[in-house]
Design an enzyme around this catalytic site. Structure first.
Site, PDB file in Angstrom:
ATOM      1  N   GLY A  85       0.842  -1.189   0.000  1.00 13.45           N
ATOM      2  CA  GLY A  85       0.000   0.000   0.000  1.00 13.45           C
ATOM      3  C   GLY A  85       0.872   1.232   0.000  1.00 13.45           C
ATOM      4  N   PRO A  86       0.255   2.396  -0.171  1.00 13.78           N
ATOM      5  CG  PRO A  86      -1.331   4.020  -0.654  1.00 13.78           C
ATOM      6  CD  PRO A  86      -1.187   2.599  -0.285  1.00 13.78           C
TER       7      PRO A  86
ATOM      8  CB  THR B 100      -1.174   3.080   4.390  1.00 20.39           C
ATOM      9  OG1 THR B 100      -0.162   2.284   3.794  1.00 20.39           O
ATOM     10  CG2 THR B 100      -1.697   4.075   3.384  1.00 20.39           C
TER      11      THR B 100
ATOM     12  CD  GLU C 288      -4.579  29.550  -6.974  1.00 21.76           C
ATOM     13  OE1 GLU C 288      -5.425  28.624  -6.975  1.00 21.76           O
ATOM     14  OE2 GLU C 288      -3.390  29.361  -7.290  1.00 21.76           O
TER      15      GLU C 288
ATOM     16  CG  HIS D  74      -7.445  26.829 -10.620  1.00 20.25           C
ATOM     17  ND1 HIS D  74      -7.308  25.950 -11.647  1.00 20.25           N
ATOM     18  CD2 HIS D  74      -6.181  27.234 -10.312  1.00 20.25           C
ATOM     19  CE1 HIS D  74      -6.011  25.828 -11.954  1.00 20.25           C
ATOM     20  NE2 HIS D  74      -5.310  26.611 -11.160  1.00 20.25           N
TER      21      HIS D  74
HETATM   22  N1  LIG Z   1      -3.917   2.930  10.445  1.00 13.24           N
HETATM   23  C1  LIG Z   1      -3.224   3.715  11.273  1.00 13.24           C
HETATM   24  N2  LIG Z   1      -3.638   3.915  12.520  1.00 13.24           N
HETATM   25  C2  LIG Z   1      -2.951   4.704  13.349  1.00 13.24           C
HETATM   26  N3  LIG Z   1      -1.818   5.328  13.027  1.00 13.24           N
HETATM   27  C3  LIG Z   1      -1.347   5.180  11.801  1.00 13.24           C
HETATM   28  C4  LIG Z   1      -2.023   4.355  10.864  1.00 13.24           C
HETATM   29  N4  LIG Z   1      -1.336   4.381   9.720  1.00 13.24           N
HETATM   30  C5  LIG Z   1      -0.260   5.151   9.928  1.00 13.24           C
HETATM   31  N5  LIG Z   1      -0.257   5.655  11.176  1.00 13.24           N
HETATM   32  C6  LIG Z   1       0.729   6.567  11.738  1.00 13.24           C
HETATM   33  O1  LIG Z   1       1.691   6.824  10.760  1.00 13.24           O
HETATM   34  C7  LIG Z   1       2.979   6.424  11.168  1.00 13.24           C
HETATM   35  C8  LIG Z   1       3.748   5.873  10.011  1.00 13.24           C
HETATM   36  O2  LIG Z   1       3.197   4.650   9.606  1.00 13.24           O
HETATM   37  P1  LIG Z   1       4.090   3.459   9.114  1.00 13.24           P
HETATM   38  O3  LIG Z   1       5.531   3.767   9.237  1.00 13.24           O
HETATM   39  O4  LIG Z   1       3.612   2.228   9.732  1.00 13.24           O
HETATM   40  O5  LIG Z   1       3.703   3.491   7.589  1.00 13.24           O
HETATM   41  P2  LIG Z   1       4.242   2.548   6.460  1.00 13.24           P
HETATM   42  O6  LIG Z   1       3.043   2.150   5.671  1.00 13.24           O
HETATM   43  O7  LIG Z   1       5.104   1.501   6.998  1.00 13.24           O
HETATM   44  O8  LIG Z   1       5.054   3.587   5.632  1.00 13.24           O
HETATM   45  P3  LIG Z   1       6.305   3.323   4.703  1.00 13.24           P
HETATM   46  O9  LIG Z   1       5.779   2.629   3.499  1.00 13.24           O
HETATM   47  O10 LIG Z   1       6.740   4.724   4.425  1.00 13.24           O
HETATM   48  O11 LIG Z   1       7.269   2.533   5.508  1.00 13.24           O
HETATM   49  C9  LIG Z   1       2.726   5.418  12.256  1.00 13.24           C
HETATM   50  O12 LIG Z   1       3.769   5.390  13.163  1.00 13.24           O
HETATM   51  C10 LIG Z   1       1.450   5.934  12.884  1.00 13.24           C
HETATM   52  O13 LIG Z   1       1.733   6.933  13.827  1.00 13.24           O
HETATM   53 ZN   LIG Z   2      -3.270  26.744 -10.970  1.00  8.73          ZN
END
Ligand SMILES: Nc1ncnc2c1ncn2[C@@H]1O[C@H](COP(=O)(O)OP(=O)(O)OP(=O)(O)O)[C@@H](O)[C@H]1O
Ligand SMILES: [Zn+2]
Length: 675
Positions: free
Chosen positions: A202-203, A206, A425, A428
């Site tokens: 996932g992105p 997340t 702006e 837009h």
């Molecule tokens: N579903 C969620 N619930 C609560 N907090 C979240 C959630 N998703 C992300 N966070 C917050 O965002 C921070 C970063 O998330 P995390 O490092 O787990 O993302 P990732 O998907 O592993 O990112 P990357 O791909 O950049 O490693 C977490 O430490 C948390 O604080």
């Molecule tokens: Zn513009």
């Protein structure tokens, strides 16, 4: 490396023993006696850390059968020995004759050794440097010597599933893993096959890392983590051995979780590397595959990997028996965002009138990390303002910051530039307001933020997972609204529209090549995924369609853009009074919110709908209306994430993105487009 270390060790030993070569060690008293008895031909007294006296005896003399002896002494004895030598052997001028030296060894032994190693160290460094050059990376020398402990981190997290909000499906899937780690026997008894590897994709931001840690935390098992990119930054062969290491450690402490972040760094298609050879990354990947095949399920080690590019992973990784469990971790929907906000709100003094639901509504496309960031920024702003509570005002500003960077109060815009920005702006916003399929305008500002000179934000009323052709056409017009206003009013376009043009072109191209929205070309996908700009090149094919088709694609893209540009233009011409009024308000208040905008836009008449999509002449759309949606949805089936086939992915596979058009300087308006 090992050979060099061995050479170093030998040299070190030689250095230590060199001093005593050829000298027999005797008692200090015997040396003193020899001096007193004039038996000494030459003497060398070393003061400092190495307290030693070496003497060579005159011909015919000997002590314990040796003609050269040495003795050590302690502290004060040294100066006494020196005095003794002086008394016996000094000449009229008070100097010791040749062969008699008192050498103060002021530097300590360690420095001495280091100094004698300097040349070797230099050679070593040059060698390392050359090696890293050969591997084509500049930073590797720096990484060398970074201890393993730092690359592989181990802890037993306290994170629980309750810390992860808005990812219920992923949590559900991971429950099973947690149960297995806790009670492997239960699963083995019924012959259940437990996945060896779980791939979270996932992105960024997340919560993939968070989820993996939560599994370890819930099961109470150690969590080993390493980033795929760390593997790649290593010398040949080290990556593979590190993988071995990692799994050995984990197995020794099983049950355990091994977490590999950014697995795409090692797990790309093999053969996709430069030259297609057997490079370091491949070795690492192969070792990873060997380890995964190697650990039997009873071992109790589960590999969790994360990536935001599952599409580029080597198929070998996804075969059964490896990452056979793949879990999508998507951007949260509105409800998810609300829950995440609630999680991160804990411990922060949020004012009672703050409606987190409203914040969730205003932040489509935000990830957990973004939302965490919003609350943090808001808290920082509150602290800076000496406020006790985080109120709506701070949250508002924090969202803008996360979208487009901090305000640039110091950037002084000339009146002319301000006016142009306001018209841009305003263009837009007005086009969005007059387009029947556009999301409502949420905010317009001419305050600089990040690299954007201003921005306009349109927001859907609720999360959207797909976009219609008419919505996309309206988006195109909206994106070109800024540029159209510049042309209409000043007859002289600026660079401020660069980012808009880039986005509009990408949208139009996607309509033609991905979504089959060009009647001339039909529902055919042309070219590799546009979100994958490098893969095609790496794999050695650039375009899978002819020059002729490419020409038509370009024509269709151009026609979409031209039409949108004209639509925007017409809207602005028709509503010039509203545009001027909007600009005046913007110049006065700089930022206009949804309510203020609604008031200004009241006289605007929406554009009529476009003619229906006709498709080809043989597929004339029917005039019969669709069935009415039943009041309550019946038999709503939930798509199972791992079921794969037949599941409609939706156009973006994530909630609709916020449309923000920043009128930035040249280049992209950093942060103003959130993907
Ligand atoms: N579903 C969620 N619930 C609560 N907090 C979240 C959630 N998703 C992300 N966070 C917050 O965002 C921070 C970063 O998330 P995390 O490092 O787990 O993302 P990732 O998907 O592993 O990112 P990357 O791909 O950049 O490693 C977490 O430490 C948390 O604080
Ligand atoms: Zn513009």
């Amino acid at each position: 490396m090992w050979i060099m270390l061995a050479v170093l060790a030998v040299i070190l030993l030689m250095n230590v023993f060199r001093t005593s070569e050829g000298y027999t060690t005797v008692d200090t008293a015997e040396v003193v006696q020899a001096i007193n008895q004039n038996k000494v031909r030459s003497a060398e007294l070393t003061t400092g850390d190495e307290q030693r006296i070496k003497i060579e005896l005159k011909d015919g003399e000997e002590i314990q059968g040796a003609t050269a002896v040495q003795a050590s002494y302690i502290g004060e004895q040294g100066s006494e020995l020196a005095k003794l030598l002086q008394a016996k052997y000094q000449d009229e001028e008070g100097l010791l004759p040749d062969g008699y030296t008192v050498s103060p060894q002021s530097q300590n032994a360690f420095v001495g050794i280091l100094l004698s190693f300097l040349p070797i160290l230099l050679i070593l460094l040059v060698f390392l440097f050359l090696m890293s050059q050969m591997q084509g990376g500049g930073s590797r020398v720096m990484n060398f010597g970074k201890s393993k402990a730092k690359l592989i981190t181990k802890d037993t997290p306290k994170t629980t599933f309750a810390d992860v909000a808005g990812s219920d499906e992923a949590v559900e899937e991971l429950h099973e893993i947690k149960e297995f780690l806790q009670e492997p026997g239960k699963f083995q008894a019924v012959g259940a096959k437990i996945p060896k590897g779980v791939l979270l994709y996932g992105p960024p931001g997340t919560g993939k890392t968070l989820l993996a840690r939560a599994v370890a935390g819930e099961a109470g098992v150690p969590f080993y983590s390493i980033s795929g990119s760390d593997f790649v930054e290593m010398f040949v062969g080290v990556g593979a051995s590190r993988v071995r290491d990692l799994f050995e450690q984990a197995k020794a402490n099983a049950p355990a979780i091994v977490f590999v972040d950014e697995i795409d760094a090692v797990g790309r298609h093999r053969g996709a590397g430069m030259g297609g050879g057997h490079d370091e990354r491949e070795q690492t990947l192969n070792q990873l595959l060997v380890e995964m095949d190697g650990f039997d399920v009873k071992g109790g080690v589960i590999l969790i990997a994360a990536t935001n590019r599952p599409d580029i992973l080597d198929p070998a990784l996804l075969r059964p028996g490896r990452f056979d469990r793949q879990i999508a971790v998507d951007r949260p929907d509105m409800q998810g965002r609300l829950e995440i906000l609630k999680v991160h709100k804990k411990g922060k003094p949020v004012a009672p009138d703050v409606d987190l639901g409203a914040v969730a509504r205003r932040t489509p496309g935000f990830t957990g990390a973004d939302l965490n960031n919003v609350l943090n920024e808001a808290a920082l702003l509150a602290a800076r303002a000496d406020a006790k509570l985080i109120d709506n005002k701070f949250l508002d500003e924090a969202i803008d910051r996360v979208v487009a960077g901090p305000q640039k109060r110091t950037r002084i815009m000339s009146d002319k530039e301000k006016l142009i920005t306001a018209y841009h702006e305003g263009g837009h916003a007005l086009v969005a307001a007059a387009s029947p399929n556009s999301d409502p305008v949420h905010k317009v500002t001419i305050l600089s933020r990040g690299r954007a000179l201003g921005y306009t934000m349109v927001l859907p009323e609720e999360d959207k997972y797909s976009t219609t052709r008419n919505e996309m056409l309206d988006q195109l017009a909206y994106m070109l609204g800024g540029r159209a206003a510049e042309e209409l009013v000043f007859h002289d376009p600026t660079t401020g529209a660069g980012n808009d043009i880039e986005k509009a072109t990408a949208t139009a191209r996607a309509m033609v090549t991905q979504y089959g929205m060009s009647e001339r070309l039909g529902a055919i996908k042309f070219g590799s995924d546009s979100s994958e700009p490098f893969l095609g090149k790496e794999m050695g094919h650039q375009r899978d369609y002819s020059e002729e088709i490419a020409g038509v694609v370009d024509e269709e893209v151009k026609s979409l853009i031209e039409t949108a540009h004209n639509e925007a233009w017409e809207i602005l011409v028709e509503n010039r009074d509203v545009l001027d009024n909007l600009v005046l308000e913007l110049l006065e208040r700089e930022t206009l919110n949804k309510e203020e905008l609604a008031e200004i836009f009241r006289p605007v008449v929406k554009r009529p709908a476009r003619p229906a999509w006709t498709g080809s002449s043989r597929r004339t759309p029917s005039t019969r209306p669709p069935v009415a949606v039943p009041a309550k949805p019946i038999g709503l089936t939930k798509a199972n994430g791992s079921a794969g086939a037949g599941v409609e992915a939706g156009s973006g596979s994530s909630p609709a993105k916020r449309e923000i058009t920043g009128s930035g300087g040249v280049g992209d308006a950093g942060g103003s487009t959130i993907d």
